[in-house]
Scaffold this motif. Sequence first.
Motif, PDB file in Angstrom:
ATOM      1  N   GLU A 238     -18.268  21.262  46.935  1.00 14.32           N
ATOM      2  CA  GLU A 238     -19.118  20.577  47.915  1.00 14.32           C
ATOM      3  C   GLU A 238     -19.144  21.329  49.238  1.00 14.32           C
ATOM      4  O   GLU A 238     -20.181  21.428  49.890  1.00 14.32           O
ATOM      5  CB  GLU A 238     -18.651  19.134  48.131  1.00 14.32           C
ATOM      6  CG  GLU A 238     -18.999  18.207  47.000  1.00 14.32           C
ATOM      7  CD  GLU A 238     -20.503  18.132  46.746  1.00 14.32           C
ATOM      8  OE1 GLU A 238     -21.296  18.098  47.711  1.00 14.32           O
ATOM      9  OE2 GLU A 238     -20.883  18.117  45.567  1.00 14.32           O
TER      10      GLU A 238
ATOM     11  N   GLU B 210     -13.809  20.334  42.837  1.00 14.70           N
ATOM     12  CA  GLU B 210     -15.041  19.648  43.239  1.00 14.70           C
ATOM     13  C   GLU B 210     -15.198  19.580  44.756  1.00 14.70           C
ATOM     14  O   GLU B 210     -16.283  19.782  45.288  1.00 14.70           O
ATOM     15  CB  GLU B 210     -15.069  18.240  42.641  1.00 14.70           C
ATOM     16  CG  GLU B 210     -16.414  17.584  42.790  1.00 14.70           C
ATOM     17  CD  GLU B 210     -16.521  16.295  42.001  1.00 14.70           C
ATOM     18  OE1 GLU B 210     -17.263  15.418  42.454  1.00 14.70           O
ATOM     19  OE2 GLU B 210     -15.868  16.187  40.947  1.00 14.70           O
TER      20      GLU B 210
ATOM     21  N   GLY C   7     -23.877  19.463  37.217  1.00 16.88           N
ATOM     22  CA  GLY C   7     -22.911  19.794  38.257  1.00 16.88           C
ATOM     23  C   GLY C   7     -22.672  21.285  38.417  1.00 16.88           C
ATOM     24  O   GLY C   7     -21.717  21.697  39.064  1.00 16.88           O
TER      25      GLY C   7
END
Length: 102
Positions: free
Chosen positions: A45, A41, A19
Motif C-alpha cells: 500500500e 500488504e 491484488g
Amino acid sequence: MEEEAPVTPLAAPSLDDQGMLSYAGTDGRRYVVGLPPEIDEARMEQVMATLRGGGDLFLQIEALCHRWIQQVSGPDLNQHDALVLLLTTLETALEDRYPEGE
C-alpha cells in the motif's frame, strides 16, 4: 530468439482484482509488475501511494518522451528505433547514479 518491443504504460500501475500490481500497455494488454516476495500488504500500500503520488510527473515525462521521439525520428531513424534509443540512453545515463540494490 526474437526480441519483443517495449510496451509503453498507458497509466501508472494499480492494484488489479487479484491484488497484483499491474498496468495496461499501449498494446491493450495488462502487464503484472513483479515485486519481491518479502513485501507485505502494508508495504504494498505504501508503494502504491508513492506511485500514485508521482502520476502527474509520470504523465509529464511520458509527454516529453513522445515529443522527443517525434523530433528525432524521420527517414534515418524510425519511431520504434528512436524509442529503443531513448530507453537505452536513459537507462545508461541513470543506472550509475541509482545502482541495483540501493
